[in-house]
Design a protein around this motif. Structure first.
Motif, PDB file in Angstrom:
ATOM      1  N   UNK A  92       0.982   4.449  12.920  1.00 22.26           N
ATOM      2  CA  UNK A  92       1.876   4.204  12.848  1.00 22.26           C
ATOM      3  C   UNK A  92       2.034   4.468  11.567  1.00 22.26           C
ATOM      4  N   UNK A  93       1.533   3.789  10.409  1.00 23.58           N
ATOM      5  CA  UNK A  93       1.204   3.904   9.183  1.00 23.58           C
ATOM      6  C   UNK A  93       0.302   5.489   8.528  1.00 23.58           C
ATOM      7  N   UNK A  94       0.162   5.692   9.515  1.00 20.10           N
ATOM      8  CA  UNK A  94      -0.738   6.694   9.683  1.00 20.10           C
ATOM      9  C   UNK A  94       0.221   8.208   8.913  1.00 20.10           C
ATOM     10  N   UNK A 131       3.485   5.727  -3.782  1.00 19.14           N
ATOM     11  CA  UNK A 131       5.147   6.701  -4.077  1.00 19.14           C
ATOM     12  C   UNK A 131       5.726   6.865  -2.709  1.00 19.14           C
ATOM     13  N   UNK A 132       5.588   6.068  -1.410  1.00 10.77           N
ATOM     14  CA  UNK A 132       6.582   6.138  -0.262  1.00 10.77           C
ATOM     15  C   UNK A 132       7.639   5.015  -0.395  1.00 10.77           C
ATOM     16  N   UNK A 133       9.149   6.068  -0.548  1.00 12.33           N
ATOM     17  CA  UNK A 133       9.543   5.004  -0.590  1.00 12.33           C
ATOM     18  C   UNK A 133      10.687   4.462   0.150  1.00 12.33           C
ATOM     19  N   UNK A 134      10.606   3.023   0.969  1.00  6.29           N
ATOM     20  CA  UNK A 134      10.896   2.911   2.518  1.00  6.29           C
ATOM     21  C   UNK A 134      11.767   1.033   1.972  1.00  6.29           C
ATOM     22  N   UNK A 167       1.310  13.319  -0.435  1.00 12.74           N
ATOM     23  CA  UNK A 167       0.117  13.932  -0.675  1.00 12.74           C
ATOM     24  C   UNK A 167      -1.279  12.607  -1.511  1.00 12.74           C
ATOM     25  N   UNK A 168      -0.801  12.116  -1.537  1.00 11.94           N
ATOM     26  CA  UNK A 168      -1.912  10.407  -2.869  1.00 11.94           C
ATOM     27  C   UNK A 168      -3.627  10.883  -1.557  1.00 11.94           C
ATOM     28  N   UNK A 169      -3.476  10.624  -1.061  1.00 10.02           N
ATOM     29  CA  UNK A 169      -5.139  11.010  -0.603  1.00 10.02           C
ATOM     30  C   UNK A 169      -5.645  11.272  -0.686  1.00 10.02           C
ATOM     31  N   UNK A 184       0.507  -1.247  -0.276  1.00 16.76           N
ATOM     32  CA  UNK A 184       0.115  -0.457   0.187  1.00 16.76           C
ATOM     33  C   UNK A 184       0.027   1.376   0.006  1.00 16.76           C
ATOM     34  N   UNK A 185       2.108   1.162   0.642  1.00 16.59           N
ATOM     35  CA  UNK A 185       2.726   2.243   1.098  1.00 16.59           C
ATOM     36  C   UNK A 185       3.704   2.686  -0.793  1.00 16.59           C
ATOM     37  N   UNK A 186       3.745   1.788  -1.181  1.00 14.45           N
ATOM     38  CA  UNK A 186       4.487   1.538  -2.251  1.00 14.45           C
ATOM     39  C   UNK A 186       3.915   1.893  -3.641  1.00 14.45           C
TER      40      UNK A 186
END
Length: 325
Positions: free
Chosen positions: A228-230, A161-164, A238-240, A156-158
């Motif tokens: 933590x996810x939130x 566009x969140x890089x981790x 700002x995807x949401x 979901x994070x990927x």
């Protein structure tokens, strides 16, 4: 980067603690042994140390830290005035020793992460890497629910566009310059595992097998994992908000064609009297609006907290054994 060219580092191991009195003796013993072995093997300097950060524990954790400091010159302690959360406690520990060391390793007190991987991290640092991620080889020690939820979380994070780093939490090594760069990020809405990749610098991964918790309870139940996810979502993307815009545009397009259909049925004399479709439409749009307001409100709330510029934490005490000097 195979040849060693960095000098032997002064290393600090930072361990956030919250109500860890059950597992603290085991944690202290294991970390002290690995630290002493690395000193003996010439991997780190003799001045290297462990820093335990008490995140406002309500049990005897701080008393145990105080005793450990008085008994050993390679242990230091930092106490926050109240519980501020794992990420803030970790940042408090990192910032307090940034200028004192060449490299720092962060690890949780439960020692489910394999401490032997620290050796490989130090070797990678000496090979020229500034960031070394501890990455789990598998999740066999987790329950089915935790494995599934973790995999869904990373995907979901990927997608947003969140890089981790996949299967990486907060077990990592940072060089002094990488740590200094991380500490330049002033936001209070902190998600460290998402900020570290933004720092840049040469990075690599060290793989290890995660163990079951030896004692005590997990400090990350489902509620805190979701929080933590939130935190990560609202601090890094700002995807949401863009999703709301896209959803609104789709609904407008659907409504436009629905209006054409209604007029067509009206003029053709095929209108059907009823309230079900109207009620469903009202409930649907009401739900979309409330969800959208909730997401927007979450971001506005984060902005509100950021503009206050309140301190992340307050340090009540910082102790070290003077024989360490």
């Amino acid at each position: 980067m195979s040849a060693l060219f960095r000098s032997v580092p002064k290393l600090a191991i930072v361990v956030p603690c919250y109500n860890e009195e059950e597992i603290f003796p085991y944690c202290l013993r294991e970390l002290t042994v690995i630290l002493a072995d690395m000193m003996k093997d010439g991997l780190i300097q003799a001045e290297s140390f462990i820093l335990f950060v008490d995140d406002g524990s309500k049990d005897a954790t701080w008393k145990l830290i105080q005793k450990a400091v008085s008994d050993s010159s390679c242990v230091q302690g930092l106490k926050l005035s109240r519980n501020e959360g794992h990420q803030s406690a970790l940042l408090a520990g990192l910032s307090s020793i940034c200028k004192m060391v060449d490299a720092v390793v962060s690890i949780d007190a439960d020692l489910q992460d394999d401490i032997n991987a620290i050796r490989s991290m130090v070797k990678a640092y000496r090979s020229g890497y500034d960031v070394v991620y501890g990455v789990r080889e598998n999740r066999q020690a987790d329950t089915w629910f935790k494995r599934t939820s973790a995999l869904s979380f990373y995907r979901f994070m990927s997608k947003m566009g969140i890089e981790q780093v996949h299967n990486h939490a907060d077990f990592r090594l940072l060089s002094q310059r990488a740590l200094e760069a991380l500490l330049l990020y002033p936001e209070h809405n902190v998600y460290i595992r998402g900020l570290v990749p933004m720092v840049g610098f040469a990075s690599t991964e060290v793989f290890y097998v995660r163990h079951a918790r030896t004692a005590g309870e997990s400090k990350y139940p489902l509620r805190k994992m979701l929080a933590l996810a939130l935190e990560g979502i609202t601090s890094l993307t700002v995807f949401p908000l863009r999703f709301i815009s896209a959803l609104g545009a789709c609904i407008c397009i659907f409504a436009f064609f629905a209006i054409i259909y209604v007029f067509f049925m009206k003029f053709s004399g095929n209108t059907v009297h009823g309230w079900s479709s109207i009620v469903l439409a009202i409930f649907f749009m009401g739900g979309v609006q409330m969800l959208s307001l909730g997401i927007i409100g979450e971001y506005i709330g984060k902005i509100y907290l950021e503009t206050k510029k309140r301190p992340r934490y307050h340090v009540e005490s910082f102790i070290r054994n003077e024989s360490h000097d």
